[in-house]
Design a protein around this motif. Sequence first.
Motif, PDB file in Angstrom:
ATOM      1  N   PRO A   1       0.833  -1.194   0.000  1.00  0.00           N
ATOM      2  CA  PRO A   1       0.000   0.000   0.000  1.00  0.00           C
ATOM      3  C   PRO A   1       0.877   1.256   0.000  1.00  0.00           C
ATOM      4  O   PRO A   1       2.048   1.201   0.378  1.00  0.00           O
ATOM      5  CB  PRO A   1      -0.790  -0.109   1.307  1.00  0.00           C
ATOM      6  N   PRO A   2       0.326   2.387  -0.401  1.00  0.00           N
ATOM      7  CA  PRO A   2       1.094   3.637  -0.353  1.00  0.00           C
ATOM      8  C   PRO A   2       1.582   3.935   1.064  1.00  0.00           C
ATOM      9  O   PRO A   2       0.975   3.514   2.047  1.00  0.00           O
ATOM     10  CB  PRO A   2       0.080   4.686  -0.820  1.00  0.00           C
ATOM     11  N   ALA A   3       2.682   4.676   1.158  1.00  0.00           N
ATOM     12  CA  ALA A   3       3.329   4.948   2.439  1.00  0.00           C
ATOM     13  C   ALA A   3       2.388   5.525   3.496  1.00  0.00           C
ATOM     14  O   ALA A   3       2.442   5.096   4.659  1.00  0.00           O
ATOM     15  CB  ALA A   3       4.524   5.878   2.228  1.00  0.00           C
ATOM     16  N   PRO A   4       1.507   6.475   3.173  1.00  0.00           N
ATOM     17  CA  PRO A   4       0.624   7.007   4.223  1.00  0.00           C
ATOM     18  C   PRO A   4      -0.277   5.933   4.840  1.00  0.00           C
ATOM     19  O   PRO A   4      -0.542   5.961   6.051  1.00  0.00           O
ATOM     20  CB  PRO A   4      -0.201   8.070   3.484  1.00  0.00           C
ATOM     21  N   LEU A   5      -0.724   4.988   4.033  1.00  0.00           N
ATOM     22  CA  LEU A   5      -1.550   3.909   4.555  1.00  0.00           C
ATOM     23  C   LEU A   5      -0.727   2.956   5.412  1.00  0.00           C
ATOM     24  O   LEU A   5      -1.201   2.461   6.433  1.00  0.00           O
ATOM     25  CB  LEU A   5      -2.214   3.146   3.409  1.00  0.00           C
ATOM     26  N   ARG A   6       0.517   2.701   5.007  1.00  0.00           N
ATOM     27  CA  ARG A   6       1.385   1.840   5.813  1.00  0.00           C
ATOM     28  C   ARG A   6       1.668   2.484   7.173  1.00  0.00           C
ATOM     29  O   ARG A   6       1.651   1.804   8.206  1.00  0.00           O
ATOM     30  CB  ARG A   6       2.701   1.557   5.084  1.00  0.00           C
ATOM     31  N   LEU A   7       1.893   3.782   7.178  1.00  0.00           N
ATOM     32  CA  LEU A   7       2.151   4.487   8.435  1.00  0.00           C
ATOM     33  C   LEU A   7       0.914   4.480   9.325  1.00  0.00           C
ATOM     34  O   LEU A   7       1.014   4.319  10.550  1.00  0.00           O
ATOM     35  CB  LEU A   7       2.589   5.925   8.147  1.00  0.00           C
ATOM     36  N   ALA A   8      -0.254   4.651   8.709  1.00  0.00           N
ATOM     37  CA  ALA A   8      -1.499   4.627   9.487  1.00  0.00           C
ATOM     38  C   ALA A   8      -1.716   3.251  10.113  1.00  0.00           C
ATOM     39  O   ALA A   8      -2.143   3.141  11.269  1.00  0.00           O
ATOM     40  CB  ALA A   8      -2.687   4.996   8.595  1.00  0.00           C
ATOM     41  N   LEU A   9      -1.394   2.196   9.368  1.00  0.00           N
ATOM     42  CA  LEU A   9      -1.539   0.844   9.906  1.00  0.00           C
ATOM     43  C   LEU A   9      -0.534   0.608  11.038  1.00  0.00           C
ATOM     44  O   LEU A   9      -0.876  -0.007  12.059  1.00  0.00           O
ATOM     45  CB  LEU A   9      -1.337  -0.188   8.803  1.00  0.00           C
ATOM     46  N   GLU A  10       0.674   1.100  10.890  1.00  0.00           N
ATOM     47  CA  GLU A  10       1.666   0.945  11.957  1.00  0.00           C
ATOM     48  C   GLU A  10       1.195   1.625  13.245  1.00  0.00           C
ATOM     49  O   GLU A  10       1.399   1.093  14.337  1.00  0.00           O
ATOM     50  CB  GLU A  10       3.009   1.525  11.508  1.00  0.00           C
ATOM     51  N   ARG A  11       0.555   2.783  13.112  1.00  0.00           N
ATOM     52  CA  ARG A  11       0.039   3.467  14.298  1.00  0.00           C
ATOM     53  C   ARG A  11      -1.060   2.645  14.958  1.00  0.00           C
ATOM     54  O   ARG A  11      -1.125   2.530  16.188  1.00  0.00           O
ATOM     55  CB  ARG A  11      -0.481   4.854  13.921  1.00  0.00           C
ATOM     56  N   LEU A  12      -1.932   2.059  14.137  1.00  0.00           N
ATOM     57  CA  LEU A  12      -2.992   1.202  14.684  1.00  0.00           C
ATOM     58  C   LEU A  12      -2.402  -0.018  15.386  1.00  0.00           C
ATOM     59  O   LEU A  12      -2.853  -0.400  16.478  1.00  0.00           O
ATOM     60  CB  LEU A  12      -3.922   0.736  13.553  1.00  0.00           C
ATOM     61  N   GLU A  13      -1.416  -0.627  14.752  1.00  0.00           N
ATOM     62  CA  GLU A  13      -0.787  -1.813  15.339  1.00  0.00           C
ATOM     63  C   GLU A  13      -0.087  -1.464  16.654  1.00  0.00           C
ATOM     64  O   GLU A  13      -0.155  -2.239  17.621  1.00  0.00           O
ATOM     65  CB  GLU A  13       0.200  -2.415  14.342  1.00  0.00           C
ATOM     66  N   ASP A  14       0.566  -0.310  16.698  1.00  0.00           N
ATOM     67  CA  ASP A  14       1.226   0.110  17.932  1.00  0.00           C
ATOM     68  C   ASP A  14       0.199   0.356  19.042  1.00  0.00           C
ATOM     69  O   ASP A  14       0.424  -0.009  20.210  1.00  0.00           O
ATOM     70  CB  ASP A  14       2.039   1.389  17.695  1.00  0.00           C
ATOM     71  N   GLU A  15      -0.927   0.966  18.677  1.00  0.00           N
ATOM     72  CA  GLU A  15      -1.995   1.221  19.650  1.00  0.00           C
ATOM     73  C   GLU A  15      -2.546  -0.090  20.206  1.00  0.00           C
ATOM     74  O   GLU A  15      -2.737  -0.239  21.416  1.00  0.00           O
ATOM     75  CB  GLU A  15      -3.118   2.013  18.980  1.00  0.00           C
ATOM     76  N   PHE A  16      -2.764  -1.042  19.325  1.00  0.00           N
ATOM     77  CA  PHE A  16      -3.329  -2.321  19.735  1.00  0.00           C
ATOM     78  C   PHE A  16      -2.333  -3.109  20.579  1.00  0.00           C
ATOM     79  O   PHE A  16      -2.688  -3.729  21.587  1.00  0.00           O
ATOM     80  CB  PHE A  16      -3.735  -3.115  18.497  1.00  0.00           C
ATOM     81  N   ASP A  17      -1.062  -3.076  20.170  1.00  0.00           N
ATOM     82  CA  ASP A  17      -0.031  -3.790  20.916  1.00  0.00           C
ATOM     83  C   ASP A  17       0.133  -3.197  22.313  1.00  0.00           C
ATOM     84  O   ASP A  17       0.328  -3.937  23.284  1.00  0.00           O
ATOM     85  CB  ASP A  17       1.297  -3.731  20.164  1.00  0.00           C
ATOM     86  N   ALA A  18       0.030  -1.874  22.430  1.00  0.00           N
ATOM     87  CA  ALA A  18       0.143  -1.234  23.747  1.00  0.00           C
ATOM     88  C   ALA A  18      -1.009  -1.666  24.648  1.00  0.00           C
ATOM     89  O   ALA A  18      -0.816  -1.937  25.845  1.00  0.00           O
ATOM     90  CB  ALA A  18       0.162   0.284  23.591  1.00  0.00           C
ATOM     91  N   ALA A  19      -2.225  -1.744  24.092  1.00  0.00           N
ATOM     92  CA  ALA A  19      -3.380  -2.194  24.875  1.00  0.00           C
ATOM     93  C   ALA A  19      -3.212  -3.646  25.289  1.00  0.00           C
ATOM     94  O   ALA A  19      -3.514  -4.029  26.430  1.00  0.00           O
ATOM     95  CB  ALA A  19      -4.659  -2.007  24.066  1.00  0.00           C
ATOM     96  N   PHE A  20      -2.715  -4.475  24.367  1.00  0.00           N
ATOM     97  CA  PHE A  20      -2.494  -5.892  24.648  1.00  0.00           C
ATOM     98  C   PHE A  20      -1.471  -6.069  25.770  1.00  0.00           C
ATOM     99  O   PHE A  20      -1.688  -6.814  26.727  1.00  0.00           O
ATOM    100  CB  PHE A  20      -2.029  -6.579  23.367  1.00  0.00           C
ATOM    101  N   ARG A  21      -0.350  -5.364  25.678  1.00  0.00           N
ATOM    102  CA  ARG A  21       0.689  -5.489  26.694  1.00  0.00           C
ATOM    103  C   ARG A  21       0.219  -4.941  28.039  1.00  0.00           C
ATOM    104  O   ARG A  21       0.577  -5.483  29.097  1.00  0.00           O
ATOM    105  CB  ARG A  21       1.961  -4.781  26.226  1.00  0.00           C
ATOM    106  N   ALA A  22      -0.586  -3.896  28.004  1.00  0.00           N
ATOM    107  CA  ALA A  22      -1.129  -3.356  29.253  1.00  0.00           C
ATOM    108  C   ALA A  22      -2.025  -4.384  29.932  1.00  0.00           C
ATOM    109  O   ALA A  22      -2.013  -4.524  31.168  1.00  0.00           O
ATOM    110  CB  ALA A  22      -1.918  -2.083  28.972  1.00  0.00           C
ATOM    111  N   CYS A  23      -2.774  -5.148  29.139  1.00  0.00           N
ATOM    112  CA  CYS A  23      -3.646  -6.182  29.688  1.00  0.00           C
ATOM    113  C   CYS A  23      -2.820  -7.287  30.339  1.00  0.00           C
ATOM    114  O   CYS A  23      -3.119  -7.724  31.458  1.00  0.00           O
ATOM    115  CB  CYS A  23      -4.526  -6.762  28.578  1.00  0.00           C
ATOM    116  N   VAL A  24      -1.777  -7.744  29.651  1.00  0.00           N
ATOM    117  CA  VAL A  24      -0.936  -8.808  30.195  1.00  0.00           C
ATOM    118  C   VAL A  24      -0.257  -8.341  31.479  1.00  0.00           C
ATOM    119  O   VAL A  24      -0.194  -9.079  32.470  1.00  0.00           O
ATOM    120  CB  VAL A  24       0.112  -9.256  29.155  1.00  0.00           C
ATOM    121  N   THR A  25       0.215  -7.121  31.482  1.00  0.00           N
ATOM    122  CA  THR A  25       0.872  -6.565  32.667  1.00  0.00           C
ATOM    123  C   THR A  25      -0.105  -6.474  33.836  1.00  0.00           C
ATOM    124  O   THR A  25       0.220  -6.833  34.975  1.00  0.00           O
ATOM    125  CB  THR A  25       1.443  -5.175  32.358  1.00  0.00           C
ATOM    126  N   ALA A  26      -1.333  -6.013  33.553  1.00  0.00           N
ATOM    127  CA  ALA A  26      -2.334  -5.861  34.614  1.00  0.00           C
ATOM    128  C   ALA A  26      -2.749  -7.201  35.194  1.00  0.00           C
ATOM    129  O   ALA A  26      -3.101  -7.296  36.382  1.00  0.00           O
ATOM    130  CB  ALA A  26      -3.562  -5.138  34.057  1.00  0.00           C
TER     131      ALA A  26
END
Length: 204
Positions: free
Chosen positions: A114-139
Amino acid sequence: MVRTARFSSDDFLDAAMALVAEGGPTAATMQAIARRVGAPTGSIYHRFDSRSAVLGAAWNAAYASFVAALAPFLLGGHPREAALAILPWCGENERRARFLLLHEPVALFEDSPPPAPLRLALERLEDEFDAAFRACVTACGDGAAREEDLARARFLIFDGPIAILRPYLVQGGALPPFVGRMIAELHAGMPLVAGQGTPAAAAA
């Protein structure tokens, strides 16, 4: 007089998801997407430069919807509820669910990314989801997200439930009611964090 566009970007994204859900990635050509919407092929090119741009935007839309459904439970430290939230999301978004959960990005974008702006947007979503996932495991543990704990959590929240759902997503239609019980029993029988014992045993 301003002329109102007959076809929106969302129309083309929905058509792309439907075609991939029904016939796999190769079914979603630019011509087929436009034909599904009932638009001339030129109309889609007014909004998207390429097939990879349409599929990238469709993937991001489906993934963002999935993240929005599960992230609040993950951030609240509720892994079982996060896993069970996949069910109503699939029920309300059957087309998106079949598009997102039955296909891998590598198959969608094997010709070009996909074009770079879409790849960057997906990376932001993945980072957001991964942070929520790790916060759950930590909690749910002692404050440390170990490799085994992360692997268990991925299986219990994502991999296991999606594997249970996969045959019914392939088949299409309503999900049988017992899949929710199977996901709940999966969580009851296996602790999210190693060494804690099962949730059922802890509650006894």
